[in-house]
Write a protein that holds these residues in place. Sequence first.
Motif, PDB file in Angstrom:
ATOM      1  N   SER A 261     -50.819  37.565  74.948  1.00 23.64           N
ATOM      2  CA  SER A 261     -50.097  36.610  75.791  1.00 23.64           C
ATOM      3  C   SER A 261     -49.267  37.333  76.834  1.00 23.64           C
ATOM      4  N   ASN A 262     -48.744  38.506  76.482  1.00 30.10           N
ATOM      5  CA  ASN A 262     -47.963  39.274  77.446  1.00 30.10           C
ATOM      6  C   ASN A 262     -48.844  39.969  78.480  1.00 30.10           C
ATOM      7  N   ALA A 263     -50.156  39.990  78.241  1.00 29.36           N
ATOM      8  CA  ALA A 263     -51.071  40.504  79.270  1.00 29.36           C
ATOM      9  C   ALA A 263     -51.275  39.494  80.390  1.00 29.36           C
ATOM     10  N   GLN A 264     -50.858  38.250  80.150  1.00 33.37           N
ATOM     11  CA  GLN A 264     -51.160  37.162  81.089  1.00 33.37           C
ATOM     12  C   GLN A 264     -50.733  37.435  82.526  1.00 33.37           C
ATOM     13  N   PRO A 265     -49.484  37.836  82.801  1.00 35.26           N
ATOM     14  CA  PRO A 265     -49.111  38.009  84.204  1.00 35.26           C
ATOM     15  C   PRO A 265     -49.939  39.083  84.908  1.00 35.26           C
ATOM     16  N   ILE A 296     -59.848  30.727  80.046  1.00 30.28           N
ATOM     17  CA  ILE A 296     -59.090  29.899  80.987  1.00 30.28           C
ATOM     18  C   ILE A 296     -59.081  30.518  82.377  1.00 30.28           C
ATOM     19  N   PHE A 297     -58.794  31.809  82.466  1.00 33.02           N
ATOM     20  CA  PHE A 297     -58.733  32.437  83.785  1.00 33.02           C
ATOM     21  C   PHE A 297     -60.126  32.610  84.396  1.00 33.02           C
ATOM     22  N   THR A 298     -61.168  32.654  83.575  1.00 25.74           N
ATOM     23  CA  THR A 298     -62.526  32.659  84.121  1.00 25.74           C
ATOM     24  C   THR A 298     -62.826  31.309  84.762  1.00 25.74           C
ATOM     25  N   GLU A 299     -62.427  30.218  84.086  1.00 22.62           N
ATOM     26  CA  GLU A 299     -62.622  28.883  84.660  1.00 22.62           C
ATOM     27  C   GLU A 299     -61.836  28.708  85.951  1.00 22.62           C
ATOM     28  N   MET A 300     -60.743  29.455  86.088  1.00 21.52           N
ATOM     29  CA  MET A 300     -59.915  29.325  87.285  1.00 21.52           C
ATOM     30  C   MET A 300     -60.386  30.242  88.415  1.00 21.52           C
ATOM     31  N   GLY A 301     -61.466  30.996  88.186  1.00 23.23           N
ATOM     32  CA  GLY A 301     -62.033  31.746  89.296  1.00 23.23           C
ATOM     33  C   GLY A 301     -62.274  33.220  89.080  1.00 23.23           C
ATOM     34  N   GLY A 302     -61.925  33.762  87.928  1.00 23.98           N
ATOM     35  CA  GLY A 302     -62.122  35.180  87.681  1.00 23.98           C
ATOM     36  C   GLY A 302     -63.338  35.456  86.821  1.00 23.98           C
ATOM     37  N   SER A 303     -63.494  36.713  86.440  1.00 20.67           N
ATOM     38  CA  SER A 303     -64.549  37.112  85.508  1.00 20.67           C
ATOM     39  C   SER A 303     -64.016  38.247  84.656  1.00 20.67           C
ATOM     40  N   CYS A 304     -64.536  38.376  83.446  1.00 18.65           N
ATOM     41  CA  CYS A 304     -64.031  39.416  82.566  1.00 18.65           C
ATOM     42  C   CYS A 304     -65.148  40.010  81.736  1.00 18.65           C
ATOM     43  N   GLU A 305     -64.887  41.220  81.256  1.00 18.35           N
ATOM     44  CA  GLU A 305     -65.851  41.922  80.425  1.00 18.35           C
ATOM     45  C   GLU A 305     -65.087  42.775  79.421  1.00 18.35           C
ATOM     46  N   THR A 333     -48.681  28.333  78.812  1.00 15.73           N
ATOM     47  CA  THR A 333     -48.478  27.307  79.832  1.00 15.73           C
ATOM     48  C   THR A 333     -47.701  27.795  81.056  1.00 15.73           C
ATOM     49  N   PRO A 334     -46.563  28.499  80.900  1.00 15.78           N
ATOM     50  CA  PRO A 334     -45.830  28.898  82.106  1.00 15.78           C
ATOM     51  C   PRO A 334     -46.669  29.745  83.065  1.00 15.78           C
ATOM     52  N   GLY A 335     -47.411  30.714  82.542  1.00 12.58           N
ATOM     53  CA  GLY A 335     -48.228  31.562  83.398  1.00 12.58           C
ATOM     54  C   GLY A 335     -49.375  30.802  84.040  1.00 12.58           C
ATOM     55  N   ILE A 336     -49.984  29.898  83.301  1.00 12.20           N
ATOM     56  CA  ILE A 336     -51.080  29.094  83.862  1.00 12.20           C
ATOM     57  C   ILE A 336     -50.539  28.158  84.934  1.00 12.20           C
ATOM     58  N   ALA A 337     -49.363  27.592  84.707  1.00 14.36           N
ATOM     59  CA  ALA A 337     -48.750  26.722  85.711  1.00 14.36           C
ATOM     60  C   ALA A 337     -48.467  27.488  86.997  1.00 14.36           C
ATOM     61  N   THR A 398     -34.547  31.253  85.254  1.00 14.94           N
ATOM     62  CA  THR A 398     -35.341  31.559  84.048  1.00 14.94           C
ATOM     63  C   THR A 398     -34.826  30.869  82.790  1.00 14.94           C
ATOM     64  N   TYR A 399     -33.585  30.401  82.771  1.00 16.59           N
ATOM     65  CA  TYR A 399     -33.047  29.697  81.592  1.00 16.59           C
ATOM     66  C   TYR A 399     -33.118  30.570  80.339  1.00 16.59           C
ATOM     67  N   ASP A 400     -32.910  31.875  80.494  1.00 20.20           N
ATOM     68  CA  ASP A 400     -32.989  32.832  79.379  1.00 20.20           C
ATOM     69  C   ASP A 400     -34.338  32.764  78.680  1.00 20.20           C
ATOM     70  N   ASP A 401     -35.391  32.478  79.425  1.00 19.06           N
ATOM     71  CA  ASP A 401     -36.737  32.326  78.851  1.00 19.06           C
ATOM     72  C   ASP A 401     -37.650  33.379  79.479  1.00 19.06           C
ATOM     73  N   HIS A 402     -38.149  34.278  78.643  1.00 21.47           N
ATOM     74  CA  HIS A 402     -38.959  35.397  79.119  1.00 21.47           C
ATOM     75  C   HIS A 402     -40.205  34.938  79.856  1.00 21.47           C
ATOM     76  N   ARG A 403     -40.839  33.855  79.414  1.00 27.90           N
ATOM     77  CA  ARG A 403     -42.079  33.427  80.062  1.00 27.90           C
ATOM     78  C   ARG A 403     -41.811  32.713  81.397  1.00 27.90           C
ATOM     79  N   MET A 404     -40.620  32.167  81.574  1.00 29.85           N
ATOM     80  CA  MET A 404     -40.255  31.650  82.885  1.00 29.85           C
ATOM     81  C   MET A 404     -40.123  32.802  83.879  1.00 29.85           C
TER      82      MET A 404
END
Length: 459
Positions: A261-265, A296-305, A333-337, A398-404
Amino acid sequence: MTETPALPALWPAPLADGTVHATVTVPGSKSVTNRALVLAALAAEPGWVRRPLRSRDSQLMADALRAMGVGIEETVSSSSAGDGSGGEAWRVIPAALHGPTTVDVGNAGTVMRFLPPVATLADGDIRFDGDPRSYERPLGQVISALRTLGARIDDDGRGALPMTVLGGGALEGGTVEIDASNSSQFVSALLLSAPRFNQGVEVRHVGGNLPSMPHIRMTVEMLRAAGAQVDTPEAGGEKDVWRVTPGALLGRDMVVEPDLSNAQPFLAAALITGGTVTVPDWPRRTTQPGDALRRIFTEMGGSCELTDAGLVFTGTGKIHGIDVDLSEVGELTPGIAAVAALADSESVLRGVAHLRLHETDRLAALTKEINGLGGDVTETADGLRIRPRRMHGGVFHTYDDHRMATAGAVIGLAVEGVQIENVATTAKTLPDFPKMWTDMLAEDAEGSGVPGASAGAGA
């Protein structure tokens, strides 16, 4: 050892001036690290947690277990096994749990929920306290379930922190019904300590939709790996029922996976800029919710291997909107948003009403902050509707929220002038994020821009 420079109150999110090409080494999973610490502390023999995440949440867990008598020695080990088990490791030495003591949970859901069941096994009183936001986060279901199983807890009728578990050295256990629709951690909390209960436990979820099922599957798999007998009788027609038989847990040698999940950004950076990011050691099989990013990110336009080098993710620079149920992977959700706000069409994120009860009300926070930059986000009953618009700079709170904080940094790649308020809150689960982020973006400027260079915590 050089001291990390203080971060500004408003951190200027770097704007990407080209495609990103980098290898980003992501630290260990918080979810795996904190479960591994609990299981090792309750084992009948010493064990190892290798390559753990060192962050505020994991340090709070380790310090709390130490306060109850568990020995946790931090070492650096080497391994010739070729399995990635070398490097930092924590040696966990179980001991008789005792009080009186006070546990600081901070704002860590895993600490405030996983440790009260552990505290029932202690000889003496264990007081739980934390950050002001922790008083507002749901805990009543865990408290009432523990009382049903024989625990004594003094919470002054709040059903929330602060509270004191009056440890009696053991817990009877048995069958309990619980509504875990607000957090899958309620179920995991009871299961992790259950092998030490006199009767084990049978947990029955009786509420609405159960979110974040991958985290419960993670708990079950880790329990089984530690020698526990866990029965999930779905094949027999029962649903949302878990049975744990009482018995000794084994001291294990656990290697913690990277936190997907932390790889998301970082993957989002490749998607947004049309570049390539490689994340080493991405597991081919995992229970981590973050693995859903590949789809999810493949559906949004990327590709992965998946390669021997890790997960190689490539973007085209074009981002498509998505209609997706995130009930099992709400933490994404925050990163996808953030990515969806930069897409070429509308997105609908569903199944995440429970995010209103996380570190902050994430749905309200995302709506306010993205709209504050000129976006068009509307809250729905169980998620967000995001219509892309041209955005402008401004302060992203950020509201003290790491994912924000990481979501704001993602937007800042494409929108000039975004300033992240309190980016230091990322230390909750992703230490050194600002340095990892700027190192990733600096690679093309400093080198050839060829994937395979090094950025991040391992640089």
